[in-house]
Design an enzyme around this catalytic site. Sequence first.
Site, PDB file in Angstrom:
ATOM      1  N   ASP A 274       0.805  -1.086   0.001  1.00 21.46           N
ATOM      2  CA  ASP A 274       0.584   0.421   0.626  1.00 21.46           C
ATOM      3  C   ASP A 274       0.713   1.435  -0.213  1.00 21.46           C
ATOM      4  O   ASP A 274       2.454   1.230   0.106  1.00 21.46           O
ATOM      5  CB  ASP A 274      -0.505   0.295   1.256  1.00 21.46           C
ATOM      6  CG  ASP A 274      -2.260  -1.271   1.065  1.00 21.46           C
ATOM      7  OD1 ASP A 274      -2.024  -1.899   0.034  1.00 21.46           O
ATOM      8  OD2 ASP A 274      -2.871  -0.612   1.821  1.00 21.46           O
ATOM      9  N   ASP A 275       0.087   1.930   0.025  1.00 18.96           N
ATOM     10  CA  ASP A 275       0.934   3.677  -0.200  1.00 18.96           C
ATOM     11  C   ASP A 275       1.500   4.428  -1.163  1.00 18.96           C
ATOM     12  O   ASP A 275       2.160   5.330  -0.767  1.00 18.96           O
ATOM     13  CB  ASP A 275       1.256   3.791   1.428  1.00 18.96           C
ATOM     14  CG  ASP A 275       0.343   3.897   2.477  1.00 18.96           C
ATOM     15  OD1 ASP A 275      -1.150   3.535   2.072  1.00 18.96           O
ATOM     16  OD2 ASP A 275       0.762   4.159   3.664  1.00 18.96           O
ATOM     17  N   HIS A 325      -6.089   2.938  -3.526  1.00 16.52           N
ATOM     18  CA  HIS A 325      -5.480   3.500  -2.804  1.00 16.52           C
ATOM     19  C   HIS A 325      -6.474   5.166  -1.992  1.00 16.52           C
ATOM     20  O   HIS A 325      -5.908   5.039  -0.941  1.00 16.52           O
ATOM     21  CB  HIS A 325      -4.971   3.367  -1.885  1.00 16.52           C
ATOM     22  CG  HIS A 325      -4.477   2.981   0.262  1.00 16.52           C
ATOM     23  ND1 HIS A 325      -5.286   2.233   0.388  1.00 16.52           N
ATOM     24  CD2 HIS A 325      -3.784   3.377   0.544  1.00 16.52           C
ATOM     25  CE1 HIS A 325      -5.060   2.090   1.167  1.00 16.52           C
ATOM     26  NE2 HIS A 325      -3.743   2.209   1.335  1.00 16.52           N
ATOM     27  N   HIS A 329      -4.851   9.622   0.887  1.00 16.79           N
ATOM     28  CA  HIS A 329      -4.898   8.408   2.054  1.00 16.79           C
ATOM     29  C   HIS A 329      -6.011   9.119   2.840  1.00 16.79           C
ATOM     30  O   HIS A 329      -5.619   9.688   4.216  1.00 16.79           O
ATOM     31  CB  HIS A 329      -3.216   8.626   2.351  1.00 16.79           C
ATOM     32  CG  HIS A 329      -3.278   7.114   2.398  1.00 16.79           C
ATOM     33  ND1 HIS A 329      -3.283   7.497   4.268  1.00 16.79           N
ATOM     34  CD2 HIS A 329      -3.342   6.173   2.302  1.00 16.79           C
ATOM     35  CE1 HIS A 329      -3.727   5.829   5.091  1.00 16.79           C
ATOM     36  NE2 HIS A 329      -3.108   4.840   3.693  1.00 16.79           N
ATOM     37  N   TYR A 366      -7.600   3.243   5.536  1.00 23.96           N
ATOM     38  CA  TYR A 366      -6.760   2.553   7.084  1.00 23.96           C
ATOM     39  C   TYR A 366      -8.958   1.212   7.248  1.00 23.96           C
ATOM     40  O   TYR A 366      -7.962   1.183   8.307  1.00 23.96           O
ATOM     41  CB  TYR A 366      -7.764   3.770   7.924  1.00 23.96           C
ATOM     42  CG  TYR A 366      -6.685   5.114   8.034  1.00 23.96           C
ATOM     43  CD1 TYR A 366      -5.146   5.024   8.828  1.00 23.96           C
ATOM     44  CD2 TYR A 366      -7.415   6.379   7.284  1.00 23.96           C
ATOM     45  CE1 TYR A 366      -4.885   5.706   8.402  1.00 23.96           C
ATOM     46  CE2 TYR A 366      -6.238   7.252   7.231  1.00 23.96           C
ATOM     47  CZ  TYR A 366      -5.224   7.319   7.772  1.00 23.96           C
ATOM     48  OH  TYR A 366      -4.541   8.020   7.569  1.00 23.96           O
ATOM     49  N   HIS A 416       4.027  -2.475   2.951  1.00 27.51           N
ATOM     50  CA  HIS A 416       3.862  -1.442   2.381  1.00 27.51           C
ATOM     51  C   HIS A 416       5.330  -0.872   2.285  1.00 27.51           C
ATOM     52  O   HIS A 416       5.755  -0.982   1.640  1.00 27.51           O
ATOM     53  CB  HIS A 416       4.034   0.535   3.692  1.00 27.51           C
ATOM     54  CG  HIS A 416       2.366   0.052   4.188  1.00 27.51           C
ATOM     55  ND1 HIS A 416       2.423  -0.888   5.211  1.00 27.51           N
ATOM     56  CD2 HIS A 416       0.933   0.569   4.256  1.00 27.51           C
ATOM     57  CE1 HIS A 416       1.474  -0.586   5.873  1.00 27.51           C
ATOM     58  NE2 HIS A 416       0.329   0.368   4.914  1.00 27.51           N
TER      59      HIS A 416
HETATM   60 NI    NI Z   1      -2.264   3.123   3.802  1.00 27.31          NI
END
Ligand code: NI
Length: 448
Positions: A274-275, A325, A329, A366, A416
Amino acid sequence: MTTNDHPKKYYLSILILMGIAILALIFFVSKTLINQKHGAPASNPKDKLNIVSNTTQKQTKHAGIYLVTEKAKAADKDVAYTIQFPKTPNKAFNQNVTDSVDKMRDDYLINQMTTDTKGKKSKLTISTKMIIYKKNYYSFVLTQTLNKKRKCVKTFMYDYKNKKVVLLQDIIQTKQNLGVLSRTVKGEIMSDCLIKQHRDAASVANITRPIWGNYQEFALTKNAFIIYYNPGELSKNITGIKKYVIPLTSTTNAILAPPFKKKQPAKKIALTFDDGPSNTVTPKVLRILRKHHAKATFFMLGQQVHKYPNVAKKVYADGHEIGSHSYSHPDLRTLPIKKVKRQINQTNAEIKKATGCMPFALRPPYGAYNKRIQAQSSQPIVLWTVDTLDWKYLNSKKLLSQVKKDVYPGAIVLMHDIHLSTAQGLDAVLTYLEKRGYTFVTVPELHS
Ligand code: NI
């Protein structure tokens, strides 16, 4: 006396000349025949171009298996090549390999001789990758690169124990089994959005038909079949080499002949990142995934894709799946619906722009969502089942102990690709899971 003598001498010299002519003819004909037998063209382009070459041979760590490297340059033209190929104790195997390599090299040289290159430097490279399955089966993947562009792939498989060539027919044996492989490969190709985009279902249907000739370029890894396609084979618009990894699950393992069958078919697991994308960590993660023939799923932030579109593109080109995603965020539950829409749509647009494909799913930041958010997303929502807490520990060793603690077949693991510690701990995680019979698939493949 002189009048009598003269015709005798005359006939003798004619006989000698005829003898020489016949001998020359026999020599020439037999030489041509030998050349043809070895597949060499009548006039060797290597000689014509005045090539200076140097051949070395290196033993691999497997007794009797060598990698031969031929480096060459033409003295008077901007032509060069570096060719690497395997050599084994089996003559038939070696002949197959050298026939292919010679053809690639000669085609290149003839092309250089016959086209006006205007002094432009050109280089041919053939590199060899060795993949081992069950300690005895060696797949060699030869990739031909012309001026840094990958042009063609050719594979050879060798049975180390019995010193012989392995064909796909030896591995999956029946037409019926080939049908199973064909259906699996076709499913895999059709889930590739680049293929859907080119709308070449007809050419995919044709190239995946269950005939042996359609599955010549393959390799067997610890956990999967890899099927390779040369440029243009899947669609005339796809100009690069494509490969599809088919995990050896209970279905695909069942079609293998006894010596090739795995005792335990692979257990599937989906690694997710992710991210990202990050321009420093993501490339490191990609390198490790490639080393393990692993596929993963990347849930990207729209703002990161906007910053690093080329990294996003590379992730997709490596065969990984891409999800959204959100753009920046936020906790989507706290936003008015208009802003939720913007977060989703902008990210979809950035991913489409960078990779050519829409994200397959949304993973809300989240894991926080409700029905209101779900209704805004045209893609399904995908969360995770194992959390490595890599963002919290930022410790490469801790990554493995977290995975060990919670992993199970069918798990979706959260990591991540923005923390260096995650990239640094990933190799150990993959090695551990591989030893326990796991194979790494994308989220959509988990349930296929
Ligand atoms: Ni995230």
